[in-house]
Design a protein around this motif. Structure first.
Motif, PDB file in Angstrom:
ATOM      1  N   TYR A 256       0.734  -1.328  -0.039  1.00 21.88           N
ATOM      2  CA  TYR A 256       0.018  -0.004   0.088  1.00 21.88           C
ATOM      3  C   TYR A 256       0.621   1.167  -0.111  1.00 21.88           C
ATOM      4  O   TYR A 256       0.514   2.098  -0.744  1.00 21.88           O
ATOM      5  CB  TYR A 256      -0.859   0.051   1.115  1.00 21.88           C
ATOM      6  CG  TYR A 256      -1.869   1.205   1.274  1.00 21.88           C
ATOM      7  CD1 TYR A 256      -3.032   1.442   0.524  1.00 21.88           C
ATOM      8  CD2 TYR A 256      -1.167   2.424   2.325  1.00 21.88           C
ATOM      9  CE1 TYR A 256      -3.725   2.760   0.626  1.00 21.88           C
ATOM     10  CE2 TYR A 256      -2.076   3.458   2.225  1.00 21.88           C
ATOM     11  CZ  TYR A 256      -3.102   3.594   1.548  1.00 21.88           C
ATOM     12  OH  TYR A 256      -4.000   4.830   1.603  1.00 21.88           O
TER      13      TYR A 256
ATOM     14  N   TYR B 158      -6.299   2.513  -2.138  1.00 18.78           N
ATOM     15  CA  TYR B 158      -7.547   3.290  -2.123  1.00 18.78           C
ATOM     16  C   TYR B 158      -7.051   4.505  -1.111  1.00 18.78           C
ATOM     17  O   TYR B 158      -6.817   4.358   0.122  1.00 18.78           O
ATOM     18  CB  TYR B 158      -8.450   2.436  -1.207  1.00 18.78           C
ATOM     19  CG  TYR B 158      -9.612   2.837  -0.728  1.00 18.78           C
ATOM     20  CD1 TYR B 158     -10.842   2.898  -1.405  1.00 18.78           C
ATOM     21  CD2 TYR B 158      -9.869   3.971   0.380  1.00 18.78           C
ATOM     22  CE1 TYR B 158     -11.924   3.343  -1.179  1.00 18.78           C
ATOM     23  CE2 TYR B 158     -11.061   4.266   0.624  1.00 18.78           C
ATOM     24  CZ  TYR B 158     -11.867   4.194  -0.044  1.00 18.78           C
ATOM     25  OH  TYR B 158     -13.406   4.774   0.355  1.00 18.78           O
TER      26      TYR B 158
ATOM     27  N   GLU C 127      -9.745   8.145  -5.323  1.00 20.42           N
ATOM     28  CA  GLU C 127     -11.128   7.935  -5.464  1.00 20.42           C
ATOM     29  C   GLU C 127     -11.829   9.170  -5.846  1.00 20.42           C
ATOM     30  O   GLU C 127     -12.857   9.216  -6.676  1.00 20.42           O
ATOM     31  CB  GLU C 127     -11.598   7.656  -3.900  1.00 20.42           C
ATOM     32  CG  GLU C 127     -11.214   6.307  -3.317  1.00 20.42           C
ATOM     33  CD  GLU C 127     -11.853   5.020  -4.172  1.00 20.42           C
ATOM     34  OE1 GLU C 127     -13.146   5.172  -4.293  1.00 20.42           O
ATOM     35  OE2 GLU C 127     -11.019   4.380  -4.995  1.00 20.42           O
TER      36      GLU C 127
ATOM     37  N   SER D 285     -14.157   4.978   6.042  1.00 18.63           N
ATOM     38  CA  SER D 285     -13.287   3.964   5.591  1.00 18.63           C
ATOM     39  C   SER D 285     -11.816   4.085   6.498  1.00 18.63           C
ATOM     40  O   SER D 285     -11.233   3.017   6.883  1.00 18.63           O
ATOM     41  CB  SER D 285     -12.733   4.092   4.233  1.00 18.63           C
ATOM     42  OG  SER D 285     -11.650   5.456   4.183  1.00 18.63           O
TER      43      SER D 285
ATOM     44  N   LYS E  38      -9.438   5.740   5.842  1.00 20.00           N
ATOM     45  CA  LYS E  38      -8.276   5.840   5.038  1.00 20.00           C
ATOM     46  C   LYS E  38      -8.019   7.283   4.714  1.00 20.00           C
ATOM     47  O   LYS E  38      -7.186   7.335   3.828  1.00 20.00           O
ATOM     48  CB  LYS E  38      -8.499   5.079   3.728  1.00 20.00           C
ATOM     49  CG  LYS E  38      -8.656   3.600   4.083  1.00 20.00           C
ATOM     50  CD  LYS E  38      -7.161   3.186   4.544  1.00 20.00           C
ATOM     51  CE  LYS E  38      -7.277   1.586   4.294  1.00 20.00           C
ATOM     52  NZ  LYS E  38      -7.552   0.740   3.309  1.00 20.00           N
TER      53      LYS E  38
END
Length: 526
Positions: A154, A199, A204, A233, A235
């Motif tokens: 990630y 992500y 996004e 999320s 995130k």
């Protein structure tokens, strides 16, 4: 532009305003230059001049000290660019041991800093052509190899950007040794360009922005849903949240999501983990204060988005409170002083302090000084604060309202003019025989006297200590790092510290224990 000229008297210089100033040791000058670093022309010094001065100072200092300073700047002062510059410059002149490798490994704290360091190395060594990174320092290569094993898929994917030097290029250049089979599989993905797309809020929202919508209302609802999804999320990183507060409010997210945002922003644990410069909170705070400003140059769809979000404008006050709580949480670990310690905080609001901290920032050096002063004020029981330009003026503000206090000073800075008469702070104490234990000036240290008298802050300070407060101490908080001080430091209880982070206050404890601003740097383990 005036340049420093060495006078006949030892260690006495002329500063950029041709006023008397005092030389610093190479280590102290390098420290002040590094922790106030910005690749942005300052009021008195161009980028190229500052870089050349840094190079000269690196050559004059002990290599181990330079290495420790690089790690200190990255891990304690939260700086990203200048530690890479220090590593690159040190690698030019030092060899024979693994110092460069150890420092390189420690200053790389994000996956993109691997390629950033290589780009810095290429630029500062003036490498061009297809083989521009050949003959890379072996120890630098060793340090980069170790850094490759710090990150997961990630983290690599998040920073795998189409820059000139890509992660794949770095991998082939450095040839890192994987720590296990999973790490080798990850290296293979980097090589093949098959990293799993991350992500992130950027990816996004970017993907959403590529879609076609039937109406402005449909687009607004889609962005509202996406922001709510990002908030849920977990995130959406702290810095991203702080920088996008206006966008989140204007997207019209639900009150429950506003509460989640406020909870994250004001969490002491999240604040400590985020390691933000104090002025980042000020930027976010001011952005929300201006939220009612009319939109300029927006498309029809964007205007509809804003109109739909108007119901959220009533939540602005709650978000502002959350930012204030965040700042107070960041100040909680500042040692501060009790009611027995008499403190004076003086902020320089001169013209040279009206410079932005970077090319893209709206925050000025002046703001940084105010922010640091108000952070410290919130931790002191017996404290006076004020600002100086042509005149010196004390201003009474509440002790706890940190961001509101900064704004109050910001609105009133024109009341004292724009010269740099810092000597008036000490003259006022001397004339009125006011006893202070600690006097702290937040300034770019380019003090000069435009009143027509020959009074100088060095002479006034010595007189103040002799006649009024023998035990008093004077602290200069250098916010620009031009390389000199307006007083003799480490004499007559005058001390110099520098930087833009709240970590600057850790040096005060070292000073009170007989150390110097360099004491904390010497503690760094390599």
């Amino acid at each position: 532009m005036k340049f420093n000229l060495l006078s006949k008297a030892k260690n006495i210089l002329a500063n950029h305003e041709s006023a008397r100033a005092y030389a610093l040791s190479p280590e102290m000058e390098l420290y002040t230059t590094v922790v106030t670093w910005s690749l942005n022309d300052s009021f008195y010094e161009k980028d190229e001049n500052r870089l050349n001065r840094l190079r000269s100072l690196v050559a004059k200092c002990n290599p181990v000290f330079v290495g420790k300073l690089a790690v200190y700047a990255r891990t304690k002062m939260y700086m990203r660019s200048v530690p890479l510059v220090l590593v690159t410059e040190l690698a030019k002149i030092h060899s024979g041991d693994d110092l460069i490798a150890r420092v390189t490994d420690k200053v790389i704290n994000r996956a993109d800093e691997i390629t950033e360091l290589l780009a810095c190395y290429q630029q500062l060594n003036q490498r061009t052509g297809p083989k521009k990174l050949n003959r890379l320092s072996k120890q630098l290569q060793k340090g980069l190899s170790a850094a490759f094993n710090k990150f997961d898929e990630y983290q690599f994917a998040k920073y795998n950007r189409p820059t000139e030097i890509k992660l794949r290029d770095a991998l082939f250049l450095v040839h890192p040794k994987a720590k296990d089979e999973l790490q080798q599989l990850l290296f293979n993905k980097i090589s093949e360009g098959s990293l799993q797309p991350p992500y992130t809020w950027e990816t996004e929202l970017s993907a959403l922005g590529q879609l076609n919508f039937d109406s402005g209302e449909a687009k607004a609802e889609a962005f509202k849903a996406k922001w709510q999804e990002l908030i849920d999320s977990g995130k959406l990183g702290y810095m991203a949240m702080l920088r996008n507060l206006r966008n989140i409010l204007e997207a019209g997210v639900s009150y429950q999501h506003i509460q989640k945002v406020c909870s994250v922003l004001s969490s002491p644990q999240q604040v400590a983990k985020a390691k933000q410069f104090p002025f980042r909170y000020l930027s976010a705070y001011r952005e929300l204060l201006n939220i009612e400003a009319k939109p300029q140059g927006r498309s029809f769809a964007e205007k509809v988005t804003r109109l739909l979000a108007n119901g959220n404008m009533g939540y602005t006050g709650e978000v502002l409170e959350a930012i204030e709580k965040a700042v107070q949480a960041s100040a909680a670990n500042i040692k501060g002083f009790d009611h027995n310690m008499r403190i004076l905080l003086a902020c320089d609001v001169s013209g040279s302090m009206q410079q932005p901290v970077s090319a893209k920032s709206k925050v000025l050096l002046y703001d940084v000084g105010l922010m640091l002063a108000m952070l410290l004020q919130s931790r002191c029981k017996n404290v006076q604060v004020g600002m100086f330009g042509d005149k010196w003026k004390t201003i009474t503000v509440p002790r706890k309202n940190i961001l509101g206090n900064v704004q109050e000073f910001y609105k009133r800075e024109g009341e004292v003019g724009y010269a740099t008469n810092g000597h008036l702070v000490i003259k006022d104490l001397l004339n009125n025989r006011v006893q202070m234990d600690k006097v702290m000036l937040f300034t770019d240290c380019q003090l000069w006297n435009n009143t027509g008298s020959n009074e100088h802050i060095q002479t006034l300070w010595v007189q103040y200590k002799q006649k009024v407060a023998p035990a008093a101490k004077l602290y200069l908080f250098d916010l620009q790092g031009y390389g000199q001080a307006p007083l003799q430091t480490m004499a007559n209880d005058v001390y110099l510290v520098a930087g833009w982070s709240d970590k600057i206050f850790e040096a005060l404890d070292a000073l009170d224990r007989g150390g110097s601003a360099l004491t904390e740097i010497q503690k760094i383990e390599l």
